[in-house]
Design an enzyme around this catalytic site. Structure first.
Site, PDB file in Angstrom:
ATOM      1  CB  ILE A 136      -3.278   5.390   2.741  1.00 20.42           C
ATOM      2  CG1 ILE A 136      -2.622   4.521   3.141  1.00 20.42           C
ATOM      3  CG2 ILE A 136      -3.935   5.972   4.016  1.00 20.42           C
ATOM      4  CD1 ILE A 136      -1.067   5.051   3.593  1.00 20.42           C
TER       5      ILE A 136
ATOM      6  CG  PHE B 277      -0.221   0.331   2.610  1.00 19.07           C
ATOM      7  CD1 PHE B 277      -0.022   1.170   3.063  1.00 19.07           C
ATOM      8  CD2 PHE B 277       0.098  -1.027   3.300  1.00 19.07           C
ATOM      9  CE1 PHE B 277       0.400   1.487   4.318  1.00 19.07           C
ATOM     10  CE2 PHE B 277       0.778  -0.895   4.562  1.00 19.07           C
ATOM     11  CZ  PHE B 277       1.162   0.424   5.128  1.00 19.07           C
ATOM     12  CB  CYS B 278       1.699   3.930  -1.824  1.00 17.71           C
ATOM     13  SG  CYS B 278       0.839   3.672  -3.232  1.00 17.71           S
ATOM     14  CB  THR B 279       0.037   8.364  -0.745  1.00 17.60           C
ATOM     15  OG1 THR B 279       1.077   8.610   0.099  1.00 17.60           O
ATOM     16  CG2 THR B 279      -0.956   9.675  -0.422  1.00 17.60           C
TER      17      THR B 279
END
Length: 596
Positions: free
Chosen positions: A206, A177-179
């Site tokens: 996210i 996961f990332c932004t």
């Protein structure tokens, strides 16, 4: 109601004609007062834009008309103020810099996991490894509970982070996961290439998780790349800020920390004055090592020494001048130098013995193939500020060019290591004397510092190890010292010379017949401590010139292999040329002064 609509989105798609597209989109956005950044690359588009809601929708319509971007679906958020200062449209090689060949999200991505599905997995306690692909400073503001951070400061380092993961994770369910999801478009396929067999990527990152699920299983907020810095699970701007100095995100609590100084420092990059001093000193030591290993005078070189003609020698021949100025060198030697062309006139032409000189002229002595004796180059920096430099000078090391030494001198080392600065020693120590040396960093501070030494305002304390046991515990030596040097540059006791005063305190008397003394020179004559103690019948141990029983040696400067001359400039107290305060420095005792 918030006045500004924020969108962020990306799409991997084959794109061409980027230069003309850049100009068109930039004009389109400026006409509608939109601000933010659009990145265009052959692999796709990535954008963060904010403005009035109608203008944002017009931009989306314009983008969705491009081939491959028809289903562009941004993430929305709102803010009271415009989070961007200008509008940029940039051309890039990649919309997310990764630098790994063979990763092409336009043709393949790893399986996507929707936010609600991930929440369900976490609610059920399913065995799943959450892998945060973001940079460390982003992770700092918040991440999923029990997530493994990549531990990187740039996405280009992600392959190195994957290589460090335990081998047993290669069969575990991994969710990257990332932004907003864009990094995972490359991170997850790369992990599959690296042998991880059960990899998913969190769809929308996210921000999409916050939008659909909220705060469940997440701690903190999410770092965003605009002036909002962070948003909470409700996608509302938080009070987080970014440090101007180190760019670290700062929570509200961290902004209350006394180490947070706007545009200067924060708790993460704050360094005390002591820390800054230690860093400067470490850098100076590295620079000194670079210019002294090997010793600069250890390789043959041509040394050119100036010969300045004093007024009283005006009209004499150069041979006569040389005989007068350098009486220790014979006439035959000077004739040989002149014949070899090693004496140059002011025009740099070889001189003849009968050439006339004029007062104020500068002639030159050329010394070819010079190799200087070895010295101890282990100079220690004890303190440095904007005005002064405090050194612990080793021995043997001449301070200034003289005799056989030119490059293997303290001044040469300093000028090379501090270039383009030229620190100026404010006083002198003998080549064989170790200890404190004070330097001014500029000519201005030198004018404030050097007169303190000449006026006797500097308090100096030396340690000396001498032959014999003085009868008294405290005594004063006040014999006058000659102005003119004799052999080896030595001085003599001379009633017609300059007054000199030295205070002596016995620290201890040792069984080997030597004594350790604390010595305070109240005047500053050449060789004063050495001459006074020698004249008193207690010459300094290891002194090559002033020997026991009133004798004189035939060596001026020791070699590094010789036993040391046991005289050490231990402490100094003077007025700081900038602050005006009295300051004191201590070089510490030398090893020869410690019992046993």
């Amino acid at each position: 109601m918030p006045a500004v609509t924020n969108i962020s989105c990306y799409r991997f798609a084959r794109m061409d004609g980027l230069k003309s597209l850049r100009e068109r989109l930039l004009a389109f956005c400026k006409e509608r007062a939109l601000k933010g950044t659009i990145l265009l690359a052959p692999e796709g588009i990535n954008l963060f834009v904010a403005g009035a809601a109608p203008a944002i929708e017009e931009l989306l319509a314009e983008l969705r008309a491009l081939p491959g971007l028809e289903d562009l679906a941004p993430k929305y958020s709102a803010s009271d103020e415009q989070p961007f200062s200008r509008m940029l449209v940039r051309l890039k090689k990649e919309i997310i810099a990764f630098g790994v060949e063979g990763i092409d999200p336009a043709t393949y991505t790893s399986p996507r996991l929707e936010a609600r599905e991930l929440k369900k997995w976490l609610d059920e306690g399913r065995p799943v490894v959450l892998f945060d692909t973001r940079n460390d400073y982003e992770v700092k503001l918040g991440t999923f509970k029990n997530a493994i951070p990549a531990g990187i400061d740039h996405f280009r380092h992600f392959p190195e982070a994957v290589a460090k993961l335990p081998a047993e994770l290669k069969d575990a369910p991994m969710v990257t996961f990332c932004t907003g999801g864009i990094r995972c478009e490359k991170a997850a396929p790369f992990m599959e290439q690296a042998g991880f067999r059960n990899v998913y990527q969190l769809e929308g990152g996210i921000l999409k998780y916050f939008e659909e699920v909220g705060a469940d299983h997440y701690d903190g907020e999410c770092f965003v790349f605009d002036q909002r810095v962070g948003v909470d699970p409700g996608l509302r701007e938080t009070g987080s800020a970014v440090c101007f100095a180190c760019q670290a995100p700062l929570t509200v609590e961290e902004q209350s920390d006394p180490r947070y100084i706007g545009h200067v420092s924060c708790p993460h990059c704050f360094r005390s004055d002591e820390d800054k001093m230690a860093e400067r000193i470490e850098a100076r030591h590295a620079a000194l090592r670079q210019v002294t290993v090997p010793l600069p005078g250890s390789q043959p070189y041509e040394n050119r020494r100036p010969i300045r003609i004093p007024g009283e020698l005006d009209g004499k021949t150069i041979l006569e001048v040389l005989e007068i100025l350098f009486a220790h060198i014979s006439r035959d030697e000077w004739l040989a130098h002149l014949e070899a062309g090693h004496i140059l006139d002011p025009r740099d032409a070889p001189a003849t013995p009968d050439a006339s000189v004029r007062a104020g002229e500068q002639w030159t002595r050329v010394m070819p193939g010079v190799v200087e004796p070895a010295v101890n180059a282990d100079v220690a920096v004890l303190h440095e500020d904007e005005a002064i430099l405090i050194l612990d000078k080793p021995a043997p090391l001449p301070m200034h060019p003289s005799g056989r030494f030119n490059r293997n001198t303290l001044v040469h080392f300093l000028h090379a290591a501090w270039h383009p600065e030229k620190p100026r020693p404010a006083h002198r120590l003998d080549a064989n004397t170790s200890g404190l040396v004070v330097c001014a960093r500029t000519r201005h501070f030198a004018k404030l510092l050097q007169p303190q030494f000449s006026r006797g305002e500097v308090e100096k304390l030396y340690l000396a190890k001498v032959h014999g046991h003085p009868a008294e515990d405290r005594f004063t030596l006040d014999a006058s010292i000659s102005d003119e040097p004799v052999a080896l540059g030595a001085r003599e006791i001379d009633d017609a010379g300059q007054a000199a005063l030295t205070e002596v305190t016995v620290v201890r008397r040792d069984d080997d017949g030597t004594a350790l003394l604390e010595v305070r020179p109240l005047t500053g004559r050449t060789n004063q401590i050495r001459i006074h103690l020698w004249h008193a019948g207690h010459p300094i141990v290891g002194d090559p010139v002033y020997l026991p029983d009133g004798g004189r040696g035939d060596t001026q400067t020791l070699s590094p292999e010789d036993p040391p001359m046991c005289l050490h400039a231990w402490k100094l107290r003077f007025t700081h040329p900038r602050s005006g305060e009295r300051v004191e420095f201590d070089a510490g005792p030398p090893t020869w002064s410690i019992p046993g």
